[in-house]
Design a protein around this motif. Sequence first.
Motif, PDB file in Angstrom:
ATOM      1  N   GLU A  30       0.839  -1.209   0.000  1.00 49.77           N
ATOM      2  CA  GLU A  30       0.000   0.000   0.000  1.00 49.77           C
ATOM      3  C   GLU A  30       0.871   1.255   0.000  1.00 49.77           C
ATOM      4  O   GLU A  30       0.537   2.254  -0.638  1.00 49.77           O
ATOM      5  N   GLN A  31       1.994   1.186   0.722  1.00 54.46           N
ATOM      6  CA  GLN A  31       2.895   2.346   0.717  1.00 54.46           C
ATOM      7  C   GLN A  31       3.501   2.564  -0.660  1.00 54.46           C
ATOM      8  O   GLN A  31       3.707   3.699  -1.085  1.00 54.46           O
ATOM      9  N   GLU A  32       3.807   1.457  -1.334  1.00 56.46           N
ATOM     10  CA  GLU A  32       4.325   1.581  -2.700  1.00 56.46           C
ATOM     11  C   GLU A  32       3.295   2.276  -3.597  1.00 56.46           C
ATOM     12  O   GLU A  32       3.627   3.148  -4.395  1.00 56.46           O
ATOM     13  N   LEU A  33       2.031   1.872  -3.428  1.00 53.56           N
ATOM     14  CA  LEU A  33       0.965   2.511  -4.220  1.00 53.56           C
ATOM     15  C   LEU A  33       0.840   3.990  -3.847  1.00 53.56           C
ATOM     16  O   LEU A  33       0.614   4.851  -4.705  1.00 53.56           O
ATOM     17  N   ASP A  34       0.973   4.289  -2.531  1.00 54.04           N
ATOM     18  CA  ASP A  34       0.916   5.693  -2.094  1.00 54.04           C
ATOM     19  C   ASP A  34       2.001   6.515  -2.782  1.00 54.04           C
ATOM     20  O   ASP A  34       1.769   7.645  -3.212  1.00 54.04           O
ATOM     21  N   VAL A  35       3.196   5.921  -2.864  1.00 52.66           N
ATOM     22  CA  VAL A  35       4.315   6.646  -3.493  1.00 52.66           C
ATOM     23  C   VAL A  35       3.996   6.948  -4.962  1.00 52.66           C
ATOM     24  O   VAL A  35       4.223   8.057  -5.450  1.00 52.66           O
ATOM     25  N   ILE A  36       3.422   5.954  -5.644  1.00 50.69           N
ATOM     26  CA  ILE A  36       3.077   6.151  -7.059  1.00 50.69           C
ATOM     27  C   ILE A  36       1.994   7.232  -7.201  1.00 50.69           C
ATOM     28  O   ILE A  36       2.097   8.143  -8.029  1.00 50.69           O
ATOM     29  N   ALA A  37       0.963   7.129  -6.342  1.00 54.43           N
ATOM     30  CA  ALA A  37      -0.133   8.108  -6.418  1.00 54.43           C
ATOM     31  C   ALA A  37       0.370   9.510  -6.078  1.00 54.43           C
ATOM     32  O   ALA A  37       0.013  10.494  -6.745  1.00 54.43           O
ATOM     33  N   PRO A  50      -0.277  -5.693 -13.934  1.00 49.96           N
ATOM     34  CA  PRO A  50       0.080  -4.271 -14.093  1.00 49.96           C
ATOM     35  C   PRO A  50      -0.829  -3.389 -13.244  1.00 49.96           C
ATOM     36  O   PRO A  50      -2.036  -3.651 -13.154  1.00 49.96           O
ATOM     37  N   ILE A  51      -0.248  -2.391 -12.614  1.00 49.49           N
ATOM     38  CA  ILE A  51      -1.072  -1.509 -11.793  1.00 49.49           C
ATOM     39  C   ILE A  51      -1.962  -0.647 -12.690  1.00 49.49           C
ATOM     40  O   ILE A  51      -1.640  -0.421 -13.857  1.00 49.49           O
ATOM     41  N   LYS A  52      -3.054  -0.187 -12.103  1.00 52.95           N
ATOM     42  CA  LYS A  52      -3.966   0.676 -12.851  1.00 52.95           C
ATOM     43  C   LYS A  52      -3.986   2.044 -12.181  1.00 52.95           C
ATOM     44  O   LYS A  52      -4.070   2.129 -10.959  1.00 52.95           O
ATOM     45  N   ALA A  53      -3.896   3.085 -13.002  1.00 52.12           N
ATOM     46  CA  ALA A  53      -3.914   4.448 -12.470  1.00 52.12           C
ATOM     47  C   ALA A  53      -5.136   5.171 -13.021  1.00 52.12           C
ATOM     48  O   ALA A  53      -5.362   5.168 -14.233  1.00 52.12           O
ATOM     49  N   TYR A  54      -5.924   5.716 -12.120  1.00 51.45           N
ATOM     50  CA  TYR A  54      -7.119   6.453 -12.529  1.00 51.45           C
ATOM     51  C   TYR A  54      -6.990   7.900 -12.049  1.00 51.45           C
ATOM     52  O   TYR A  54      -6.448   8.143 -10.967  1.00 51.45           O
ATOM     53  N   VAL A  55      -7.503   8.823 -12.834  1.00 54.72           N
ATOM     54  CA  VAL A  55      -7.583  10.215 -12.365  1.00 54.72           C
ATOM     55  C   VAL A  55      -8.993  10.733 -12.607  1.00 54.72           C
ATOM     56  O   VAL A  55      -9.657  10.351 -13.568  1.00 54.72           O
ATOM     57  N   GLU A  84      -4.493   1.339  -8.342  1.00 52.14           N
ATOM     58  CA  GLU A  84      -5.036   0.042  -7.937  1.00 52.14           C
ATOM     59  C   GLU A  84      -4.083  -1.057  -8.372  1.00 52.14           C
ATOM     60  O   GLU A  84      -3.503  -1.003  -9.458  1.00 52.14           O
ATOM     61  N   ALA A  85      -3.914  -2.029  -7.496  1.00 53.67           N
ATOM     62  CA  ALA A  85      -3.065  -3.176  -7.840  1.00 53.67           C
ATOM     63  C   ALA A  85      -3.616  -4.414  -7.153  1.00 53.67           C
ATOM     64  O   ALA A  85      -4.448  -4.319  -6.246  1.00 53.67           O
ATOM     65  N   LEU A  86      -3.130  -5.557  -7.582  1.00 50.09           N
ATOM     66  CA  LEU A  86      -3.525  -6.820  -6.947  1.00 50.09           C
ATOM     67  C   LEU A  86      -2.402  -7.285  -6.039  1.00 50.09           C
ATOM     68  O   LEU A  86      -1.232  -7.306  -6.435  1.00 50.09           O
ATOM     69  N   HIS A  87      -2.751  -7.651  -4.815  1.00 48.39           N
ATOM     70  CA  HIS A  87      -1.773  -8.216  -3.894  1.00 48.39           C
ATOM     71  C   HIS A  87      -2.395  -9.475  -3.309  1.00 48.39           C
ATOM     72  O   HIS A  87      -3.398  -9.408  -2.618  1.00 48.39           O
ATOM     73  N   GLN A  88      -1.787 -10.609  -3.627  1.00 47.40           N
ATOM     74  CA  GLN A  88      -2.313 -11.911  -3.202  1.00 47.40           C
ATOM     75  C   GLN A  88      -3.784 -12.061  -3.610  1.00 47.40           C
ATOM     76  O   GLN A  88      -4.636 -12.394  -2.786  1.00 47.40           O
ATOM     77  N   GLU A  89      -4.010 -11.720  -4.858  1.00 45.18           N
ATOM     78  CA  GLU A  89      -5.337 -11.849  -5.481  1.00 45.18           C
ATOM     79  C   GLU A  89      -6.390 -10.968  -4.825  1.00 45.18           C
ATOM     80  O   GLU A  89      -7.584 -11.223  -4.937  1.00 45.18           O
ATOM     81  N   ARG A  90      -5.944  -9.980  -4.105  1.00 46.65           N
ATOM     82  CA  ARG A  90      -6.873  -9.062  -3.446  1.00 46.65           C
ATOM     83  C   ARG A  90      -6.549  -7.649  -3.939  1.00 46.65           C
ATOM     84  O   ARG A  90      -5.378  -7.252  -3.917  1.00 46.65           O
ATOM     85  N   PRO A  91      -7.550  -6.901  -4.409  1.00 48.29           N
ATOM     86  CA  PRO A  91      -7.239  -5.546  -4.895  1.00 48.29           C
ATOM     87  C   PRO A  91      -6.908  -4.589  -3.737  1.00 48.29           C
ATOM     88  O   PRO A  91      -7.590  -4.601  -2.707  1.00 48.29           O
ATOM     89  N   ILE A  92      -5.849  -3.835  -3.906  1.00 52.63           N
ATOM     90  CA  ILE A  92      -5.529  -2.790  -2.925  1.00 52.63           C
ATOM     91  C   ILE A  92      -5.473  -1.452  -3.657  1.00 52.63           C
ATOM     92  O   ILE A  92      -5.136  -1.395  -4.838  1.00 52.63           O
ATOM     93  N   HIS A  93      -5.823  -0.388  -2.957  1.00 50.36           N
ATOM     94  CA  HIS A  93      -5.946   0.929  -3.575  1.00 50.36           C
ATOM     95  C   HIS A  93      -5.143   1.964  -2.797  1.00 50.36           C
ATOM     96  O   HIS A  93      -4.906   1.802  -1.605  1.00 50.36           O
ATOM     97  N   SER A  94      -4.789   2.982  -3.509  1.00 52.05           N
ATOM     98  CA  SER A  94      -4.290   4.191  -2.847  1.00 52.05           C
ATOM     99  C   SER A  94      -5.017   5.372  -3.497  1.00 52.05           C
ATOM    100  O   SER A  94      -4.970   5.523  -4.720  1.00 52.05           O
TER     101      SER A  94
END
Lengths: 163, 200
Positions: free
Chosen positions: B48-55, B90-95, B103-113
């Motif tokens: 989730e922190q990695e996603l935060d950094v990307i966002a 592949p991660i998905k980026a929405y604006v 949004e990304a998948l981690h252990q088949e579970r979607p996680i968001h930032s």
Amino acid sequence: MTLFSFINDDRGVLEPHNDILATALMIIGFVVLAAILAQTYLTYDDNSMVLRNYEEATRIAENIASFDEIQAAGPDRISAQALDTISYPISDSEAHRRFFARYADGLDLSVHITTDDGHHQWTIERYSTHTLGNNVIAASVPVVIELSPAEFASGTIRVSIQK
Amino acid sequence: MNTFRDLCNDRSAWIDFVLSKTALIIASVILISASYQLAQDLGGQHMEQELDVIALGLKYAIDDVGSLSYTGNEGHTYTFDRVDLGWEQPIKAYVSSEYVRIEALHQERPIHSVVPMTFRMLPFNESTLRNLLSINFAGQNGSMQEPLNSDCDQVMGTLAQTGSWEILLNTSKTVCMKKTPIYIQNNSEVSSLDLILVYQ
């Protein structure tokens, strides 16, 4: 003397339960470790969020300081006359809306501009229902305020973001 | 009956042994499960922190454009540079006009930032913006030559409606950002409203 007699006690009362004691100690150690990790993460998360919000507030304060519509005729100076129209009580609601129009709708902003001597101050709030709660991040930047074409004062723009 | 009496009189303490060992086994299983879960949670937090950094990277790039004190055709770009760090998909980026969502998948579970925007932003390019304004404001596209005959509230309301859609960005392509003014004519006064456009 008590400790001496305890460690020299050969009756072996605790001996059959060594494994239970060891497991209990391990569980206590694990719980303490989990608590320390959770506390560290929460502290880190809080601090990083505060830092992010502070950077955001600073960025907005600098942006406001350079906003064209409140600039005085001279360079790098804010016009007190322009502030009068958009601060409370608002005399130009259209200018007030334009002042905040650059920022995303979800941003609950409050701007306080004061001269260093405290004689002049302006409060510009985005929403009339603005209430300061516990999670407020504020940042300030210094500015020069043109009170009249012949009078200037140093002051501060303080931006508060309600989170 | 004799069996029960024998059981009660048995002083070899086997039941004590069995109970204590069973308790130890259960405690060990719980402890190992808790350790595993803790490790999993920490791994999830890291993702989730990695996603935060990307966002935040995209948000700060947009904020940098919003902080500029000038508008015009200067092009600003942003490239996603942390998207190939071993994600399951592949991660998905929405604006949208209000937020950036990764949004990304981690252990088949979607996680968001989700990171809220600071500056007003619209997820499309300038020609789309001008077309939208032309459609909504009687042919006026909000340029300096054709200012909108409206008030700030109405313009912002229209933009908020059109910009609230989420747009999926292609993370392998460059994101373009541009600060552009919309001119509004209210009686004889012409004022401008700065917007950031994000598009690919």
